[in-house]
Design a protein around this motif. Structure first.
Motif, PDB file in Angstrom:
ATOM      1  N   THR A  97     -12.565   6.849  10.598  1.00 22.20           N
ATOM      2  CA  THR A  97     -12.390   8.006   9.716  1.00 22.20           C
ATOM      3  C   THR A  97     -12.324   9.330  10.482  1.00 22.20           C
ATOM      4  O   THR A  97     -11.405  10.115  10.279  1.00 22.20           O
TER       5      THR A  97
ATOM      6  N   SER B  74      -9.067  11.722  10.794  1.00 24.13           N
ATOM      7  CA  SER B  74      -9.101  13.118  10.362  1.00 24.13           C
ATOM      8  C   SER B  74      -8.585  14.049  11.448  1.00 24.13           C
ATOM      9  O   SER B  74      -7.831  14.982  11.172  1.00 24.13           O
TER      10      SER B  74
ATOM     11  N   THR C 131       0.835  -1.207   0.000  1.00 23.85           N
ATOM     12  CA  THR C 131       0.000   0.000   0.000  1.00 23.85           C
ATOM     13  C   THR C 131       0.867   1.253   0.000  1.00 23.85           C
ATOM     14  O   THR C 131       0.593   2.211  -0.725  1.00 23.85           O
TER      15      THR C 131
ATOM     16  N   ASP D 131      -2.106   5.745  -4.143  1.00 30.40           N
ATOM     17  CA  ASP D 131      -3.201   5.987  -5.084  1.00 30.40           C
ATOM     18  C   ASP D 131      -4.031   7.144  -4.553  1.00 30.40           C
ATOM     19  O   ASP D 131      -4.863   6.981  -3.681  1.00 30.40           O
ATOM     20  N   GLY D 132      -3.762   8.326  -5.071  1.00 31.14           N
ATOM     21  CA  GLY D 132      -4.484   9.491  -4.594  1.00 31.14           C
ATOM     22  C   GLY D 132      -3.629  10.365  -3.704  1.00 31.14           C
ATOM     23  O   GLY D 132      -2.410  10.242  -3.662  1.00 31.14           O
ATOM     24  N   ASP D 133      -4.282  11.242  -2.953  1.00 36.23           N
ATOM     25  CA  ASP D 133      -3.576  12.196  -2.113  1.00 36.23           C
ATOM     26  C   ASP D 133      -3.159  11.565  -0.787  1.00 36.23           C
ATOM     27  O   ASP D 133      -3.384  10.383  -0.543  1.00 36.23           O
TER      28      ASP D 133
ATOM     29  N   LYS E 194     -12.113  16.110   3.175  1.00 33.27           N
ATOM     30  CA  LYS E 194     -13.021  16.098   2.036  1.00 33.27           C
ATOM     31  C   LYS E 194     -14.424  16.511   2.497  1.00 33.27           C
ATOM     32  O   LYS E 194     -14.856  16.120   3.565  1.00 33.27           O
TER      33      LYS E 194
ATOM     34  N   GLN F 277      -5.645   6.601   4.743  1.00 34.13           N
ATOM     35  CA  GLN F 277      -6.849   5.850   5.073  1.00 34.13           C
ATOM     36  C   GLN F 277      -6.732   4.402   4.607  1.00 34.13           C
ATOM     37  O   GLN F 277      -7.179   3.483   5.278  1.00 34.13           O
ATOM     38  N   LYS F 278      -6.088   4.185   3.464  1.00 31.53           N
ATOM     39  CA  LYS F 278      -5.873   2.824   2.976  1.00 31.53           C
ATOM     40  C   LYS F 278      -4.901   2.074   3.882  1.00 31.53           C
ATOM     41  O   LYS F 278      -5.076   0.881   4.139  1.00 31.53           O
TER      42      LYS F 278
ATOM     43  N   THR G 189      -6.040   9.959   1.293  1.00 26.99           N
ATOM     44  CA  THR G 189      -6.517   8.684   0.748  1.00 26.99           C
ATOM     45  C   THR G 189      -5.524   7.567   1.034  1.00 26.99           C
ATOM     46  O   THR G 189      -5.905   6.462   1.437  1.00 26.99           O
ATOM     47  N   THR G 190      -4.244   7.853   0.836  1.00 25.52           N
ATOM     48  CA  THR G 190      -3.205   6.842   1.087  1.00 25.52           C
ATOM     49  C   THR G 190      -3.209   6.421   2.547  1.00 25.52           C
ATOM     50  O   THR G 190      -3.152   5.228   2.867  1.00 25.52           O
TER      51      THR G 190
END
Length: 201
Positions: A184, A188, A77, A82-84, A198, A90-91, A87-88
């Motif tokens: 989440t 944050s 991962t 993949d993304g900002d 977001k 959170q993955k 996003t990274t």
């Protein structure tokens, strides 16, 4: 002359034992009997002990296997963003939950093993290494908030261990966490400032 290989003396049998032990340890705790583990994969206790000389050896092998899978998934991962940043990250924090969906009992075994072992045991030490990888990757990716390093790492540990406990509880987690996914908002508050969050849809 080499002795003939027994039917149960195969790498496949070893893998089946690890999987059965993972599920039994997750359901019953580390106290799960070897007989139940052997029965789950269709062999007898002596055959199990042929592959793993003791229960402690089996516990060590199961937790090593889980942490190996988790580490590989985490590093994959991190190396394929993949993304900002948000996003990274959170993955990254979703790795354990994703692995649990594919390999039943992963989180439960880790929680039970950490609780059962002595101070400075191998499972806790390896979980600390796992947390250190997340911490280092967060710093390299560029945290969105200025954090005290010790506080920042402690926040990561809270998130990882909290997520492991929630996943380990399965359907019983609802009584404690409710229907909401607290990962989440916690993520944050630790990692994102108001400009990077977001908007709600």
């Amino acid at each position: 002359m080499a002795r003939p290989k027994r039917q149960n003396d195969t790498p496949e049998t070893r893998a089946q034992i690890l999987q059965a032990a993972r599920i039994e340890f997750a359901e019953q705790g580390i106290a799960a009997p070897l007989e139940a583990i052997a029965a789950r994969c269709g062999i007898k206790r002596p055959s199990l002990l042929h592959h793993f000389s003791s229960k402690q050896a089996l516990i060590a092998a199961v937790t090593d296997d889980i942490l190996r899978m988790t580490r590989e998934r985490l590093l994959s991962t991190i190396s394929s963003p993949d993304g900002d940043y948000a996003t990274t990250m959170q993955k990254i924090f979703g790795v354990l939950r994703e692995l649990e969906r594919e390999e039943q009992g992963v989180a439960g075994v880790l929680v039970h093993a950490m609780m059962a072992e002595d101070k400075g045991g191998p499972v806790t030490s390896k979980m600390a290494e796992f947390i250190d990888i997340i911490y280092a990757s967060s710093v390299m990716a560029g945290s969105q908030k200025t954090q005290n390093p010790e506080e920042f790492r402690a926040a990561i540990a809270h998130l990882v261990i909290g997520e492991a406990t929630r996943v380990a509880l399965g359907s019983r987690a609802k009584a404690l966490w409710g229907n909401g996914d607290g990962l989440t908002p916690l993520f944050s508050s630790y990692f994102l400032d108001d400009n990077t969050r977001k908007p709600d849809k």
